[in-house]
Design a protein around this motif. Sequence first.
Motif, PDB file in Angstrom:
ATOM      1  N   SER A  50       0.850  -1.190   0.000  1.00  0.00           N
ATOM      2  CA  SER A  50       0.000   0.000   0.000  1.00  0.00           C
ATOM      3  C   SER A  50       0.882   1.235   0.000  1.00  0.00           C
ATOM      4  N   TRP A  51       0.252   2.422  -0.051  1.00  0.00           N
ATOM      5  CA  TRP A  51       0.986   3.685  -0.062  1.00  0.00           C
ATOM      6  C   TRP A  51       0.405   4.596   1.014  1.00  0.00           C
ATOM      7  N   ASP A  52       1.282   5.365   1.664  1.00  0.00           N
ATOM      8  CA  ASP A  52       0.781   6.303   2.668  1.00  0.00           C
ATOM      9  C   ASP A  52       0.608   7.686   2.046  1.00  0.00           C
ATOM     10  N   ILE A  53       0.282   8.684   2.849  1.00  0.00           N
ATOM     11  CA  ILE A  53      -0.023  10.020   2.329  1.00  0.00           C
ATOM     12  C   ILE A  53       1.197  10.723   1.751  1.00  0.00           C
ATOM     13  N   PHE A  54       2.401  10.224   2.032  1.00  0.00           N
ATOM     14  CA  PHE A  54       3.632  10.823   1.507  1.00  0.00           C
ATOM     15  C   PHE A  54       4.132  10.095   0.265  1.00  0.00           C
ATOM     16  N   GLY A  55       3.361   9.111  -0.197  1.00  0.00           N
ATOM     17  CA  GLY A  55       3.776   8.339  -1.361  1.00  0.00           C
ATOM     18  C   GLY A  55       4.761   7.243  -1.043  1.00  0.00           C
ATOM     19  N   ASN A  56       5.043   7.011   0.243  1.00  0.00           N
ATOM     20  CA  ASN A  56       5.940   5.930   0.629  1.00  0.00           C
ATOM     21  C   ASN A  56       5.274   4.584   0.354  1.00  0.00           C
ATOM     22  N   VAL A  57       6.031   3.643  -0.181  1.00  0.00           N
ATOM     23  CA  VAL A  57       5.517   2.298  -0.432  1.00  0.00           C
ATOM     24  C   VAL A  57       5.716   1.472   0.835  1.00  0.00           C
ATOM     25  N   LYS A  58       4.624   0.910   1.350  1.00  0.00           N
ATOM     26  CA  LYS A  58       4.701   0.143   2.587  1.00  0.00           C
ATOM     27  C   LYS A  58       4.095  -1.239   2.383  1.00  0.00           C
ATOM     28  N   HIS A  59       4.601  -2.185   3.160  1.00  0.00           N
ATOM     29  CA  HIS A  59       4.113  -3.559   3.093  1.00  0.00           C
ATOM     30  C   HIS A  59       3.687  -4.018   4.487  1.00  0.00           C
ATOM     31  N   ARG A  60       2.514  -4.639   4.538  1.00  0.00           N
ATOM     32  CA  ARG A  60       2.023  -5.222   5.791  1.00  0.00           C
ATOM     33  C   ARG A  60       2.307  -6.723   5.763  1.00  0.00           C
ATOM     34  N   LEU A  61       2.756  -7.222   6.891  1.00  0.00           N
ATOM     35  CA  LEU A  61       3.042  -8.649   7.022  1.00  0.00           C
ATOM     36  C   LEU A  61       2.936  -9.037   8.484  1.00  0.00           C
ATOM     37  N   THR A  62       2.901 -10.323   8.748  1.00  0.00           N
ATOM     38  CA  THR A  62       2.944 -10.835  10.114  1.00  0.00           C
ATOM     39  C   THR A  62       4.170 -11.728  10.243  1.00  0.00           C
ATOM     40  N   LEU A  63       5.102 -11.292  11.080  1.00  0.00           N
ATOM     41  CA  LEU A  63       6.287 -12.114  11.327  1.00  0.00           C
ATOM     42  C   LEU A  63       5.868 -13.366  12.088  1.00  0.00           C
ATOM     43  N   PRO A  64       6.226 -14.535  11.603  1.00  0.00           N
ATOM     44  CA  PRO A  64       5.894 -15.752  12.354  1.00  0.00           C
ATOM     45  C   PRO A  64       6.845 -15.931  13.533  1.00  0.00           C
ATOM     46  N   ALA A  65       6.521 -16.830  14.439  1.00  0.00           N
ATOM     47  CA  ALA A  65       7.444 -17.164  15.527  1.00  0.00           C
ATOM     48  C   ALA A  65       8.715 -17.743  14.917  1.00  0.00           C
ATOM     49  N   GLY A  66       9.863 -17.355  15.474  1.00  0.00           N
ATOM     50  CA  GLY A  66      11.141 -17.807  14.937  1.00  0.00           C
ATOM     51  C   GLY A  66      11.801 -16.720  14.114  1.00  0.00           C
ATOM     52  N   GLU A  67      12.722 -17.113  13.251  1.00  0.00           N
ATOM     53  CA  GLU A  67      13.478 -16.133  12.457  1.00  0.00           C
ATOM     54  C   GLU A  67      12.844 -15.910  11.083  1.00  0.00           C
ATOM     55  N   THR A  68      12.815 -14.651  10.672  1.00  0.00           N
ATOM     56  CA  THR A  68      12.356 -14.268   9.340  1.00  0.00           C
ATOM     57  C   THR A  68      13.417 -13.369   8.706  1.00  0.00           C
ATOM     58  N   ARG A  69      13.719 -13.624   7.435  1.00  0.00           N
ATOM     59  CA  ARG A  69      14.670 -12.778   6.718  1.00  0.00           C
ATOM     60  C   ARG A  69      13.948 -12.028   5.604  1.00  0.00           C
ATOM     61  N   LEU A  70      14.166 -10.715   5.568  1.00  0.00           N
ATOM     62  CA  LEU A  70      13.687  -9.851   4.506  1.00  0.00           C
ATOM     63  C   LEU A  70      14.899  -9.330   3.754  1.00  0.00           C
ATOM     64  N   TRP A  71      14.783  -9.166   2.429  1.00  0.00           N
ATOM     65  CA  TRP A  71      15.932  -8.715   1.673  1.00  0.00           C
ATOM     66  C   TRP A  71      15.498  -8.046   0.379  1.00  0.00           C
ATOM     67  N   SER A  72      16.444  -7.338  -0.225  1.00  0.00           N
ATOM     68  CA  SER A  72      16.243  -6.720  -1.530  1.00  0.00           C
ATOM     69  C   SER A  72      17.608  -6.589  -2.187  1.00  0.00           C
ATOM     70  N   ASP A  73      17.645  -6.668  -3.505  1.00  0.00           N
ATOM     71  CA  ASP A  73      18.900  -6.505  -4.241  1.00  0.00           C
ATOM     72  C   ASP A  73      18.545  -6.078  -5.655  1.00  0.00           C
ATOM     73  N   CYS A  74      18.909  -4.852  -6.020  1.00  0.00           N
ATOM     74  CA  CYS A  74      18.586  -4.339  -7.350  1.00  0.00           C
ATOM     75  C   CYS A  74      19.616  -3.276  -7.705  1.00  0.00           C
ATOM     76  N   ALA A  75      19.394  -2.601  -8.817  1.00  0.00           N
ATOM     77  CA  ALA A  75      20.297  -1.532  -9.242  1.00  0.00           C
ATOM     78  C   ALA A  75      19.475  -0.337  -9.706  1.00  0.00           C
ATOM     79  N   VAL A  76      20.081   0.833  -9.631  1.00  0.00           N
ATOM     80  CA  VAL A  76      19.432   2.053 -10.118  1.00  0.00           C
ATOM     81  C   VAL A  76      20.436   2.784 -10.990  1.00  0.00           C
ATOM     82  N   GLU A  77      19.952   3.290 -12.105  1.00  0.00           N
ATOM     83  CA  GLU A  77      20.789   4.080 -13.003  1.00  0.00           C
ATOM     84  C   GLU A  77      20.513   5.559 -12.761  1.00  0.00           C
TER      85      GLU A  77
END
Length: 294
Positions: A50-77
Amino acid sequence: MLIRIGFEIALTAPAPVPSIVALSTHPDAPGRLIGSGKPRSPAGLGMTESWDIFGNVKHRLTLPAGETRLWSDCAVEQDGLPDAVVPEAVQHPVEDLPMAVTQFLKPSRYCDSDALMDFAWAQFPAGPSGWDRVQRICDFVHGHIQFGYHHGRSDRTASQALAEGRGVCRDYAHLAVALCRAVNIPARYASGYLGDIGVPYAGPGDFCAWFEAYIGGRWYTFDARYNVPRIGRVLMVRGFDAGDAAMMTSFGSNRMTLFRVWCEEMPAMSDAEVMDQLERRPEAEALLNLDTAA
């Protein structure tokens, strides 16, 4: 110029924890994205965008019990140019400001500009231009606050940063924003990637906070912590202050056990070669086993 950006974060929770993350590149971030700038997660976790009033892109999720890894890898020109410097940019009378901009004159949770009014008007009287005034504010904040990660505190306000004289990058941004607002210059908090491009290596990567001031008919980027124009800034979030731009908001107990951020220049190559490089990175190969984007 090609810049590789990304992060890897591991979170451990004793029980399921509803969370909101703002870990995507902002739609207004300059440059052309190659790959996805959105967070990725383990298979089956599920994230709702979803997006907030400032145009920020946000994601809702529920972390399960235990370890969770989030990541991103891309490039910008990007164009490879440093932050713009426009000394002739004027400060606008309040009555001439666009209504949408006037909201950034008000105090906010961490930018308590009403508490700094007398100090700001005495310390930063009107000068030859709005740019001159904002730069004098940056010079002051840069010299006044002592940086140190051990000085970080999540509840420090701008007036407290002024009194204590220490903090991290968000405190530099908060104090500069509050001082700008106190002298009727609209200012907003911003954060994202900023690697050591065109400057000496300064240590392991991290997300960085800066701010934007409205002068000369548009928003300009300023950075009170480094106080020099920088190359390769990639916007992720903006708002009234860090309360609007938190990278992660959790509604329950969890612990961060891993945090890595990268923002580094890549040699010139085609989009296909960039994507091949992203897939070949050893860390990415391991993370790909976690599965794909939200």
